[in-house]
Design an enzyme around this catalytic site. Sequence first.
Site, PDB file in Angstrom:
ATOM      1  N   HIS A  65       0.822  -1.207   0.000  1.00 19.87           N
ATOM      2  CA  HIS A  65       0.000   0.000   0.000  1.00 19.87           C
ATOM      3  C   HIS A  65       0.858   1.259   0.000  1.00 19.87           C
ATOM      4  O   HIS A  65       0.448   2.298  -0.533  1.00 19.87           O
ATOM      5  CB  HIS A  65      -0.943  -0.004   1.206  1.00 19.87           C
ATOM      6  CG  HIS A  65      -2.173  -0.826   0.982  1.00 19.87           C
ATOM      7  ND1 HIS A  65      -3.439  -0.337   1.150  1.00 19.87           N
ATOM      8  CD2 HIS A  65      -2.322  -2.109   0.580  1.00 19.87           C
ATOM      9  CE1 HIS A  65      -4.333  -1.282   0.865  1.00 19.87           C
ATOM     10  NE2 HIS A  65      -3.665  -2.370   0.523  1.00 19.87           N
ATOM     11  N   GLY A  71       4.572   6.023  -4.755  1.00 21.47           N
ATOM     12  CA  GLY A  71       5.879   5.398  -4.648  1.00 21.47           C
ATOM     13  C   GLY A  71       6.244   4.953  -3.246  1.00 21.47           C
ATOM     14  O   GLY A  71       5.540   5.221  -2.267  1.00 21.47           O
ATOM     15  N   ASP A  73       7.761   5.532  -0.341  1.00 24.90           N
ATOM     16  CA  ASP A  73       8.312   6.658   0.414  1.00 24.90           C
ATOM     17  C   ASP A  73       7.962   6.634   1.899  1.00 24.90           C
ATOM     18  O   ASP A  73       8.269   7.567   2.634  1.00 24.90           O
ATOM     19  CB  ASP A  73       7.843   7.987  -0.186  1.00 24.90           C
ATOM     20  CG  ASP A  73       6.319   8.082  -0.280  1.00 24.90           C
ATOM     21  OD1 ASP A  73       5.619   7.180   0.239  1.00 24.90           O
ATOM     22  OD2 ASP A  73       5.821   9.052  -0.886  1.00 24.90           O
ATOM     23  N   SER A 197      -7.255 -21.333   2.526  1.00 25.26           N
ATOM     24  CA  SER A 197      -5.807 -21.482   2.708  1.00 25.26           C
ATOM     25  C   SER A 197      -5.401 -20.601   3.883  1.00 25.26           C
ATOM     26  O   SER A 197      -4.970 -19.469   3.713  1.00 25.26           O
ATOM     27  CB  SER A 197      -5.048 -21.067   1.440  1.00 25.26           C
ATOM     28  OG  SER A 197      -3.656 -21.208   1.610  1.00 25.26           O
TER      29      SER A 197
END
Length: 279
Positions: A65, A71, A73, A197
């Site tokens: 996320h 980007g 950061d 799962s």
Amino acid sequence: MTTNRSSNAYFWLMNFFILSVGAQLTPDFYKTTCPDVFRILRREVQKALKNEMRMGASLLRLHFHDCFVNGCDGSVLLDGGQDSEKFATPNLNSARGFEVIDTIKSSVERACSGAVSCADILAIAARDSVILIPLFQSLITWASISKTCYFISSRLFNFSGSGAPDSTIETTMLTELQNLCPQNGDGNTTSVLDQGSVDLFDSHYFKNLLDGKGLLSSDQILFSSDNATATTKPLVQFYSVNERIFFMEFAYAMIKMGNINPLTDSEGEIRRNCRVINS
């Protein structure tokens, strides 16, 4: 899949990941400024997993996320108002693990103050979350990454204004979800993303899509939509029966994601506290 086979796959996957990093960034960046950073992070992530096994999945998700919004950061870690990444709708009452990052950051700061960025801490913590799992006798519940009924209910009763549920949902799963998320019910109730799962990081997600058990519409359309036929459907089918290739390409994808607009040199700052910018 046996624990031994799973462990071998993880070991191969993460060694590949470690050896392949560096097309744009370098894995030995902290060799002189904070030589113990990897040992410190490994220790703290291991503590977090022992305390709560599903935390590994949460840390991996935080890294994802973070990178996919402006980007890699570390901005997802910042406290702020309702317009901040941390409190945006997809993360609200869902994204977690911030306290673990706080603990890791404090440990790193004690060893080498002002040297290691919050974005790098998040990336390394995500990597270690994956590589450490086979070392535990009880594997992490990767499938316990969850979504609230708020994001699910639109598929269950009146999908796209049709007056009926989404026809791509497997019938037994549909009944279970309707009971979990009744109309006018509590939208904060959660359901696991990877049905069936509950204790492995594996390719079962793709098998679910073949069976109509993708929890979110954005998952199931990868297999069931008309557009998927010539795009994502062949990949879903391939990964569902080629787990080793999925692991390899997962590693490639993580490397590529980690190179999304990282702040380097003087572009950013080394925050002392990952929750706030330096004053």
